[in-house]
Design a protein around this motif. Sequence first.
Motif: not given
Length: 332
Positions: A176-192
């Motif tokens: 549960d909740g991994r899509v949102g967390a992955i989205r944030q992690a990707l964005d923070r790392a510059g992978f929007e």
Amino acid sequence: MKNYHGSFPLTRLRRLRKSNGIRSLVRESRVSPSDLIQGVILREEGDPAAIPAMRGVERLTVTEAADLAERAVKAGLGGLALFPYTSASDRDAAGSRAFDHENLMGRAARAIKQQAPEAVIIGDVALDPYTDHGHDGLMGEDGTILNDQTVEALCRQAVTLAQTGFDVVAPSDMMDGRVGAIRQALDRAGFEDVAILSYAVKYASAFYGPYRDAVGSRGALKGDKRTYQMDPGNAEEGLREAALDVGEGADMLMVKPGLAYLDMVTRVKDQWGLPTVAFQVSGEYAMLRAASEAGAFDFDAALMEALLCFKRAGADAIITYAAEHAAKLLTD
Ligand SMILES: NCc1[nH]cc(CCC(=O)O)c1CC(=O)O
Ligand SMILES: [Mg+2]
């Protein structure tokens, strides 16, 4: 029904079935190569290629995968979904190799992007190829699969995949909740721009059997995955799964397995209108193979029928181990 009051003999539906030409003219759904995503199992040089239950599919080395990607672009395939075969020595409790840029997935992604830059590559996000217990997540001391700790690990894995060149990451773990967390992690790392294909509606299925052999998880897996993958009897719950993932930023939704779950493909597509992907999983491929080898039917005909039915049900794309083969049948 669109206000339609036909009746016999005024209406004869067989009129539109009488020749190839007329059947083709009125066909409502079609499969084209761009709908097909090739499932690829990667291996190290020296590890076995053959997957006994899936004759016609072999594990590919990095070099072979790059060659396949080049052919896939020429054939107009939609993309490639990569999975690694991992031997016991590359597995541990933390799934550490998932975060290694030099792992099989990372090397394959770089080789593919070098040889076939236009290939769309999709990387599976889940720890099962890397854990010594074969589960998709981290295991607590009492044997439960830990949700929130696993989500942190999946974020690291997704960023690792993005860094090595994957265009799309596909969480297949059902935490549960991994899509949102992955989205944030990707964005923070510059992978929007890296997209998320969420295995949103994924069932605990016997049809994954050959895959677990293919990636080397069968012997490792302790117990089953029913505390995180869905119960095959549940449809409403699948819609809730999809709703959460849409809210968390999924770009595309997946239903898995495919053929026995086409109702969910239709419902998810109707409800959200997101690009919807169906996975013709390893056991579906194995069934088609085994039945055709037993003389029950023609493999090519049954394969193309199944793929067409995914489209009819509403799928925009299909992951299949027979993508390249099907594309050849479509263009020959
Ligand atoms: N995260 C694991 C994963 N990713 C794709 C598949 C299945 C693919 C197939 O059967 O073809 C599985 C198997 C599982 O959940 O045990
Ligand atoms: Mg979910």
